[in-house]
Design an enzyme around this catalytic site. Structure first.
Site, PDB file in Angstrom:
ATOM      1  N   THR A  15       0.744  -1.314   0.053  1.00 25.42           N
ATOM      2  CA  THR A  15      -0.096  -0.038   0.032  1.00 25.42           C
ATOM      3  C   THR A  15       0.990   1.372  -0.009  1.00 25.42           C
ATOM      4  O   THR A  15       0.602   2.247  -0.257  1.00 25.42           O
ATOM      5  CB  THR A  15      -1.174  -0.041   1.168  1.00 25.42           C
ATOM      6  OG1 THR A  15      -0.233   0.178   2.347  1.00 25.42           O
ATOM      7  CG2 THR A  15      -1.831  -0.935   1.272  1.00 25.42           C
ATOM      8  N   ASN A 110      13.819   4.331   4.765  1.00 19.54           N
ATOM      9  CA  ASN A 110      12.913   3.222   5.228  1.00 19.54           C
ATOM     10  C   ASN A 110      11.775   4.029   5.974  1.00 19.54           C
ATOM     11  O   ASN A 110      12.027   4.800   6.843  1.00 19.54           O
ATOM     12  CB  ASN A 110      13.437   2.116   6.114  1.00 19.54           C
ATOM     13  CG  ASN A 110      12.745   1.307   6.629  1.00 19.54           C
ATOM     14  OD1 ASN A 110      11.840   0.587   5.924  1.00 19.54           O
ATOM     15  ND2 ASN A 110      12.637   0.750   7.816  1.00 19.54           N
ATOM     16  N   HIS A 112       8.846   3.300   8.839  1.00 22.50           N
ATOM     17  CA  HIS A 112       8.760   2.095   9.815  1.00 22.50           C
ATOM     18  C   HIS A 112       7.480   2.759  10.780  1.00 22.50           C
ATOM     19  O   HIS A 112       7.631   3.986  11.189  1.00 22.50           O
ATOM     20  CB  HIS A 112      10.109   2.234  11.001  1.00 22.50           C
ATOM     21  CG  HIS A 112      10.112   1.320  11.951  1.00 22.50           C
ATOM     22  ND1 HIS A 112      10.151   0.026  11.600  1.00 22.50           N
ATOM     23  CD2 HIS A 112       9.894   1.445  13.279  1.00 22.50           C
ATOM     24  CE1 HIS A 112      10.303  -0.739  12.684  1.00 22.50           C
ATOM     25  NE2 HIS A 112       9.994  -0.009  13.950  1.00 22.50           N
ATOM     26  N   SER A 139       7.838   6.670  11.291  1.00 21.12           N
ATOM     27  CA  SER A 139       9.105   7.298  10.978  1.00 21.12           C
ATOM     28  C   SER A 139       9.684   7.124   9.524  1.00 21.12           C
ATOM     29  O   SER A 139       9.544   5.999   9.390  1.00 21.12           O
ATOM     30  CB  SER A 139      10.259   7.090  11.883  1.00 21.12           C
ATOM     31  OG  SER A 139       9.759   7.185  13.397  1.00 21.12           O
ATOM     32  N   ASP A 148      16.714  -0.452  11.749  1.00 23.35           N
ATOM     33  CA  ASP A 148      15.880   0.611  12.209  1.00 23.35           C
ATOM     34  C   ASP A 148      16.908   1.760  12.914  1.00 23.35           C
ATOM     35  O   ASP A 148      16.104   2.262  13.862  1.00 23.35           O
ATOM     36  CB  ASP A 148      14.764   0.037  13.012  1.00 23.35           C
ATOM     37  CG  ASP A 148      13.619  -0.741  11.990  1.00 23.35           C
ATOM     38  OD1 ASP A 148      13.830  -0.510  10.846  1.00 23.35           O
ATOM     39  OD2 ASP A 148      13.425  -1.697  12.506  1.00 23.35           O
TER      40      ASP A 148
HETATM   41  C1  GAR Z   1       4.329  -0.589   6.404  1.00 23.25           C
HETATM   42  O1  GAR Z   1       3.303  -0.187   7.694  1.00 23.25           O
HETATM   43  C2  GAR Z   1       5.607  -0.310   6.980  1.00 23.25           C
HETATM   44  O2  GAR Z   1       5.760   0.674   8.102  1.00 23.25           O
HETATM   45  C3  GAR Z   1       5.944  -1.607   7.943  1.00 23.25           C
HETATM   46  O3  GAR Z   1       5.559  -2.647   6.859  1.00 23.25           O
HETATM   47  C4  GAR Z   1       4.277  -2.009   6.591  1.00 23.25           C
HETATM   48  C5  GAR Z   1       4.023  -2.346   4.933  1.00 23.25           C
HETATM   49  O4  GAR Z   1       2.835  -2.315   4.404  1.00 23.25           O
HETATM   50  N1  GAR Z   1       7.134  -1.753   7.630  1.00 23.25           N
HETATM   51  C6  GAR Z   1       8.136  -2.213   8.836  1.00 23.25           C
HETATM   52  O5  GAR Z   1       7.492  -2.927   9.644  1.00 23.25           O
HETATM   53  C7  GAR Z   1       9.647  -2.370   8.757  1.00 23.25           C
HETATM   54  N2  GAR Z   1      10.133  -2.667   9.770  1.00 23.25           N
HETATM   55  P1  GAR Z   1       2.476  -2.023   2.823  1.00 23.25           P
HETATM   56  O6  GAR Z   1       3.259  -3.354   2.164  1.00 23.25           O
HETATM   57  O7  GAR Z   1       1.088  -1.946   2.904  1.00 23.25           O
HETATM   58  O8  GAR Z   1       3.112  -0.616   2.441  1.00 23.25           O
END
Ligand code: GAR
Length: 198
Positions: A15, A110, A112, A139, A148
């Site tokens: 997303t 990234n 997070h 963040s 991170d």
């Molecule tokens: C997001 O919430 C992102 O912040 C998290 O994965 C999700 C991906 O959602 N990332 C982490 O946790 C990294 N450590 P998406 O595939 O729907 O964009």
């Protein structure tokens, strides 16, 4: 006109990837055109693959399990990114720990889902929800060799209400992600003094 190329790396539903396509792809900011020139995924079942295809970018699928070591996987990642002449690499839900070989060779940020330095790692959203934090958020940080742990370049928070469900909590965090990640990309690619914390 100057065009700056980004690569987006993802592992799951994508997303954030789709949001970057909607807000940034082939759009001009401060005289700079931003293009998502490359998307890379390490999971052949990721929902983000169809999203990337929808916007005309065929993802490079590199299954980490096909590589003998983390180092070999990262070498291939770096090779693909360098070949595409990328200005900035964006990790958008890319659930892999990267080696110093990657972090030294690629300028990457990234997204997070926590207010770093709180709740580092893979399950930050559940952990922070379970910890009953009053203030939560997301963040954007530079990627370095510490998980991170790179410099935070954008952060935004909200106050959690007592009765907030996990679904509402998650939706709030995603909404923040969809705002601060594209803004950070624009800031980094078009403004050398960019800093955004709120
Ligand atoms: C997001 O919430 C992102 O912040 C998290 O994965 C999700 C991906 O959602 N990332 C982490 O946790 C990294 N450590 P998406 O595939 O729907 O964009």
């Amino acid at each position: 006109m100057v065009t700056k190329k980004i690569a987006v790396l993802f592992s799951g539903s994508g997303t954030n990837l789709e949001n970057l396509f909607i807000k940034l792809h082939r759009k001009v900011f401060n005289g700079v055109k931003i293009e998502i020139a490359l998307s890379i995924c390490n999971n052949e079942d990721a929902g983000g693959i169809s999203k990337s295809l929808k916007y005309g970018v065929t993802p490079v699928v590199l299954k980490h399990k096909d590589f003998a070591s983390r180092g070999d996987f990262d070498k291939k990642l770096v090779e693909v990114i360098k070949k595409a002449d990328i200005d900035l690499c964006v990790l958008a839900g890319f659930m892999r720990i990267l080696t110093p070989y990657f972090t030294k060779n690629v300028r990457a940020i990234n997204i997070h889902p926590s207010l770093l330095p709180l709740f580092k790692g893979a399950d930050a959203m559940h952990q922070s929800y379970a910890a009953n934090v009053k203030k939560a958020g997301a963040s954007v940080h530079f990627v370095n060799e510490e998980l991170d742990g790179g410099e935070v370049i954008a952060q935004k928070s909200f106050m959690r209400t007592i009765d907030m469900s996990y679904e509402e909590y998650e939706a709030n965090i995603h909404e923040i992600e969809y705002e601060i990640l594209p803004n950070a990309v624009i800031g980094l690619l078009t403004n050398s003094n960019f800093v955004s914390k709120s």
